[in-house]
Design an enzyme around this catalytic site. Structure first.
Site, PDB file in Angstrom:
ATOM      1  N   ASP A   1       0.868  -1.179   0.000  1.00  0.00           N
ATOM      2  CA  ASP A   1       0.000   0.000   0.000  1.00  0.00           C
ATOM      3  C   ASP A   1       0.907   1.232   0.000  1.00  0.00           C
ATOM      4  O   ASP A   1       2.145   1.115  -0.167  1.00  0.00           O
ATOM      5  CB  ASP A   1      -1.004  -0.040   1.179  1.00  0.00           C
ATOM      6  CG  ASP A   1      -0.366   0.284   2.536  1.00  0.00           C
ATOM      7  OD1 ASP A   1       0.875   0.410   2.623  1.00  0.00           O
ATOM      8  OD2 ASP A   1      -1.126   0.406   3.524  1.00  0.00           O
TER       9      ASP A   1
ATOM     10  N   CYS B   1       3.014  -3.012   4.144  1.00  0.00           N
ATOM     11  CA  CYS B   1       2.174  -1.859   4.473  1.00  0.00           C
ATOM     12  C   CYS B   1       2.952  -1.053   5.511  1.00  0.00           C
ATOM     13  O   CYS B   1       4.152  -1.283   5.697  1.00  0.00           O
ATOM     14  CB  CYS B   1       0.768  -2.261   4.922  1.00  0.00           C
ATOM     15  SG  CYS B   1       0.670  -3.123   6.508  1.00  0.00           S
TER      16      CYS B   1
ATOM     17  N   THR C   1       2.907  -0.902   8.885  1.00  0.00           N
ATOM     18  CA  THR C   1       3.435  -1.722   9.982  1.00  0.00           C
ATOM     19  C   THR C   1       3.689  -3.167   9.574  1.00  0.00           C
ATOM     20  O   THR C   1       4.359  -3.905  10.303  1.00  0.00           O
ATOM     21  CB  THR C   1       2.409  -1.768  11.133  1.00  0.00           C
ATOM     22  OG1 THR C   1       1.189  -2.328  10.608  1.00  0.00           O
ATOM     23  CG2 THR C   1       2.144  -0.388  11.709  1.00  0.00           C
TER      24      THR C   1
ATOM     25  N   HIS D   1      10.056 -23.466   9.810  1.00  0.00           N
ATOM     26  CA  HIS D   1       8.914 -24.043  10.528  1.00  0.00           C
ATOM     27  C   HIS D   1       7.567 -23.773   9.858  1.00  0.00           C
ATOM     28  O   HIS D   1       6.680 -24.609   9.929  1.00  0.00           O
ATOM     29  CB  HIS D   1       8.844 -23.478  11.962  1.00  0.00           C
ATOM     30  CG  HIS D   1       9.941 -23.983  12.846  1.00  0.00           C
ATOM     31  ND1 HIS D   1       9.967 -23.760  14.203  1.00  0.00           N
ATOM     32  CD2 HIS D   1      11.066 -24.701  12.572  1.00  0.00           C
ATOM     33  CE1 HIS D   1      11.050 -24.321  14.727  1.00  0.00           C
ATOM     34  NE2 HIS D   1      11.737 -24.883  13.754  1.00  0.00           N
TER      35      HIS D   1
ATOM     36  N   HIS E   1       6.296 -30.056  11.365  1.00  0.00           N
ATOM     37  CA  HIS E   1       5.816 -28.748  10.885  1.00  0.00           C
ATOM     38  C   HIS E   1       4.824 -28.921   9.729  1.00  0.00           C
ATOM     39  O   HIS E   1       3.867 -28.160   9.607  1.00  0.00           O
ATOM     40  CB  HIS E   1       6.996 -27.875  10.464  1.00  0.00           C
ATOM     41  CG  HIS E   1       7.973 -27.665  11.573  1.00  0.00           C
ATOM     42  ND1 HIS E   1       7.642 -27.028  12.738  1.00  0.00           N
ATOM     43  CD2 HIS E   1       9.262 -28.073  11.712  1.00  0.00           C
ATOM     44  CE1 HIS E   1       8.680 -27.021  13.555  1.00  0.00           C
ATOM     45  NE2 HIS E   1       9.678 -27.654  12.960  1.00  0.00           N
TER      46      HIS E   1
HETATM   47  C1  RB5 Z   1      -2.027   3.008   6.272  1.00  0.00           C
HETATM   48  O1  RB5 Z   1      -2.080   4.297   6.777  1.00  0.00           O
HETATM   49  C2  RB5 Z   1      -1.670   2.023   7.365  1.00  0.00           C
HETATM   50  O2  RB5 Z   1      -2.744   1.869   8.233  1.00  0.00           O
HETATM   51  C3  RB5 Z   1      -1.276   0.701   6.765  1.00  0.00           C
HETATM   52  O3  RB5 Z   1      -0.186   0.877   5.926  1.00  0.00           O
HETATM   53  C4  RB5 Z   1      -0.853  -0.371   7.744  1.00  0.00           C
HETATM   54  O4  RB5 Z   1       0.131   0.069   8.617  1.00  0.00           O
HETATM   55  C5  RB5 Z   1      -1.936  -1.114   8.414  1.00  0.00           C
HETATM   56  O5  RB5 Z   1      -1.715  -2.063   9.184  1.00  0.00           O
END
Ligand code: RB5
Length: 144
Positions: free
Chosen positions: A8, A65, A67, A98, A133
């Site tokens: 994203d 993304c 996080t 695993h 596993h």
């Molecule tokens: C986008 O702003 C953010 O929420 C997305 O990239 C991600 O971190 C969601 O888990």
């Protein structure tokens, strides 16, 4: 190995840098988007990746993304997808040994580029151990 990558807006820059990292090694990643830093919804990119893996267009996926958490949650909703957030070097190895992850996930806003490149290398060098596993992965695939 055919590797696809998708992100994203929170992972766009890291996605572009991953493509350059692999280009230098003579490997072209299959780019499933996004195409710039305009805000988009990460579940749409998890869906594109699930389709690429299930259809055989790719054998391994990289998802990013902000996080790495949202896109992991979304990707793991698809049968046959084993998405692992590589939050440490040890985890990068274990996710292959695993969990036989077929999608690796990074946080574009929470990890450095060099950490991500190094963890990708560690993941690729590791081998799935099978045995107990394999049995556990079969139980996951049977669903709840
Ligand atoms: C986008 O702003 C953010 O929420 C997305 O990239 C991600 O971190 C969601 O888990």
């Amino acid at each position: 190995m055919k590797i696809a990558i998708a992100a994203d807006h929170g992972g766009f820059q890291l996605k572009e840098n991953f493509k350059k990292y692999y280009e230098k090694q003579g490997i072209d990643l299959i780019d499933l988007g996004t195409t710039d830093e305009t805000s988009v919804d990460y579940p749409d990119y998890a869906a594109k990746m699930a389709e690429a893996i299930k259809s055989g267009q790719a054998t391994l996926g990289i998802l990013i993304c902000g996080t790495g958490i949202g896109i992991s949650i979304a990707a793991n909703r698809y049968h046959g997808i084993r998405a692992a957030l590589l939050y440490s070097d040890d985890v990068a190895r274990l996710a292959h040994e695993h969990n036989n992850a077929n999608v690796v996930v990074f946080g574009g806003r929470t990890m450095t580029e060099s950490e991500c490149f190094r963890r990708m290398d560690i993941f690729l060098q590791a081998k799935f151990e099978g045995g107990r596993h394999e049995r556990r992965l079969e139980k996951i695939e049977q669903g709840c």
